[in-house]
Motif scaffolding. Structure first.
Motif, PDB file in Angstrom:
ATOM      1  N   ASP A 104       0.800  -1.224   0.000  1.00 14.77           N
ATOM      2  CA  ASP A 104       0.000   0.000   0.000  1.00 14.77           C
ATOM      3  C   ASP A 104       0.838   1.282   0.000  1.00 14.77           C
ATOM      4  OD1 ASP A 104      -1.684  -2.284   1.210  1.00 14.77           O
ATOM      5  OD2 ASP A 104      -3.180  -0.747   0.767  1.00 14.77           O
ATOM      6  N   ASP A 140      -1.543  -2.145  -4.364  1.00 17.09           N
ATOM      7  CA  ASP A 140      -1.909  -0.749  -4.128  1.00 17.09           C
ATOM      8  C   ASP A 140      -0.727   0.221  -4.212  1.00 17.09           C
ATOM      9  OD1 ASP A 140      -4.510  -1.544  -3.940  1.00 17.09           O
ATOM     10  OD2 ASP A 140      -4.866  -0.754  -1.930  1.00 17.09           O
ATOM     11  N   ASN A 175      -6.525  -4.007  -4.988  1.00 15.90           N
ATOM     12  CA  ASN A 175      -7.797  -3.504  -5.517  1.00 15.90           C
ATOM     13  C   ASN A 175      -7.615  -2.182  -6.258  1.00 15.90           C
ATOM     14  OD1 ASN A 175      -7.347  -2.568  -2.750  1.00 15.90           O
ATOM     15  ND2 ASN A 175      -9.279  -1.467  -2.971  1.00 15.90           N
ATOM     16  N   HIS A 176      -6.608  -1.384  -5.910  1.00 12.17           N
ATOM     17  CA  HIS A 176      -6.438  -0.109  -6.617  1.00 12.17           C
ATOM     18  C   HIS A 176      -5.815  -0.280  -8.000  1.00 12.17           C
ATOM     19  CE1 HIS A 176      -7.930   2.986  -3.815  1.00 12.17           C
ATOM     20  NE2 HIS A 176      -7.712   2.026  -2.926  1.00 12.17           N
ATOM     21  N   HIS A 233      -3.103  -9.210  -1.424  1.00  8.33           N
ATOM     22  CA  HIS A 233      -3.453  -7.864  -0.968  1.00  8.33           C
ATOM     23  C   HIS A 233      -4.417  -7.832   0.219  1.00  8.33           C
ATOM     24  CE1 HIS A 233      -3.845  -3.590  -1.141  1.00  8.33           C
ATOM     25  NE2 HIS A 233      -5.138  -3.670  -1.291  1.00  8.33           N
ATOM     26  N   HIS A 312      -3.654  -3.863   2.573  1.00  2.76           N
ATOM     27  CA  HIS A 312      -5.035  -3.405   2.366  1.00  2.76           C
ATOM     28  C   HIS A 312      -5.698  -2.804   3.605  1.00  2.76           C
ATOM     29  CE1 HIS A 312      -8.859  -3.102   0.359  1.00  2.76           C
ATOM     30  NE2 HIS A 312      -9.447  -4.011   1.094  1.00  2.76           N
TER      31      HIS A 312
HETATM   32 ZN    ZN Z   1      -6.361  -2.051  -0.911  1.00  4.63          ZN
END
Ligand code: ZN
Length: 366
Positions: A104, A140, A175-176, A233, A312
């Protein structure tokens, strides 16, 4: 009478005329961005690299393996192109002598560099110094922060340097990454409005499958297993086990569908699980009060691992949960102030030594 202004002053003046673009950035370096590199278009004889220099768009032809930035174009990276970085790697590794994991980064390039340098993962010139170790970035890199492109080109360089040293970089999709690639641009830093406008491409198109970075990212896994640890993640929920999914299958499905729109994902039962909801890049169950250790035991047994390493869900430090069965490595680098990493070193009896690598370079046993 003509008035001559130095280019840096001009850049500052220009940026002050565009408050919507540079609004929150006091640093004039945001008037410089790039490079953005795409495959040769039909009408072009050579591929072009695009650079934002003092707020203006410049192009250079790609004639060599190394990109050269235009004169007076700040400190933008001059990457060495590396086609082998786009090869698909194995998803499972054994006998790795040392592992470092972090997560992240969200465009916080300066924090990333300081942390890696202080922990001697890279040397004073930002080159790989982790030998034959494996480094895992659990997703991320995109969104929020203002130095995403710098992070990406830096990781692109490390990918090759790690490989050349007998080590390995694992750049996992979060997810990003998935959001940007399917055109969900809600979290993109406003800095990138400049490149979007000048290149006449939306942010996701800056990293589409015609771009060098986009092709590189699309070759990467979402989940890998190294020694006795699984890295990803968000987290693996019991639903994964019920579905009897495999790493091989999931990584393939992720790669094949990363450009699909949200409606397309929602219409497909498996894609809906993998990309959304309780899927591996969104799951936060380990951090919820009603989560039981027996559930993590079931997941560990399914993968035959001792640890699951996840990002995450932001913490103030690298954290071990459930007797270190879950290792949480999102140490809030996204805040742009500091961060930590996790070191895993197996000993002769294959018991893992787990260590927090702190921002100041010190190390603390987990
Ligand atoms: Zn995330």
């Amino acid at each position: 009478m003509k008035i001559f202004l130095p280019i840096a002053v001009l850049a500052l003046l220009l940026s002050s005329l565009q408050p919507s673009v540079i609004a929150s950035e006091s640093n004039a370096s945001t008037a410089f961005d790039g490079p953005y590199l795409f495959d040769k278009a039909k009408h072009q004889t050579k591929a072009q690299a695009y650079w934002v220099c003092a707020g203006a768009l410049l192009t250079t032809p790609v004639t060599d393996k190394q990109l050269t930035r235009p004169n007076d174009c700040g400190q933008l990276p001059e990457p060495v192109l590396n086609p082998t970085a786009k090869n698909i790697s194995d998803h499972t590794y054994t006998g790795v002598s040392k592992i470092v994991a972090l997560s992240d980064v969200h465009g916080q390039y300066d924090v990333l560099i300081t942390l890696l340098k202080n922990q001697k993962i890279i040397d004073k010139d930002n080159n790989w110094a982790f030998g034959n170790g494996h480094m895992v970035m659990t997703g991320d890199m995109f969104d929020r922060g203002h130095q995403v492109n710098e992070v990406l080109w830096f990781m692109y360089k490390l990918d090759k340097q790690a490989q050349d040293a007998g080590g390995k970089l694992h750049l996992l999709m979060g997810n990003h990454e998935q959001m940007v690639m399917r055109g969900d641009l809600r979290y993109v830093n406003e800095r990138y409005q400049v490149a979007e406008k000048l290149l006449n491409r939306s942010y996701d198109e800056l990293y589409d499958s015609s771009s060098e970075i986009g092709q590189w990212l699309r070759s990467k896994h979402t989940i890998v297993k190294i020694n006795d640890s699984l890295f990803l993640h968000g987290g693996i929920s019991g639903e994964w086990v019920d579905r009897k999914l495999t790493l091989d299958k999931a990584n393939q499905v992720y790669r094949a569908n990363i450009d699909k729109s949200k409606p397309e994902i929602k219409n497909d039962e498996l894609l809906n699980f993998l990309f959304l909801g309780n899927g591996p890049t969104w799951f936060r169950g380990y951090f919820e009060d009603d989560y039981h250790e027996s559930e993590i035991d079931r997941v560990l047994a399914y993968f035959n691992v001792k640890h699951i390493v996840v990002g995450h869900t932001s913490q103030t430090q690298v954290l071990g949960l459930f007797n270190n069965k879950v290792l949480a490595v999102d140490s809030s680098i996204k805040n742009g102030e500091s961060g930590e990493l996790l070191l895993i070193t197996p000993d002769e009896s294959s018991k893992d030594t787990l260590t927090r690598g702190l921002y100041d370079g010190s190390r603390v046993s987990l």
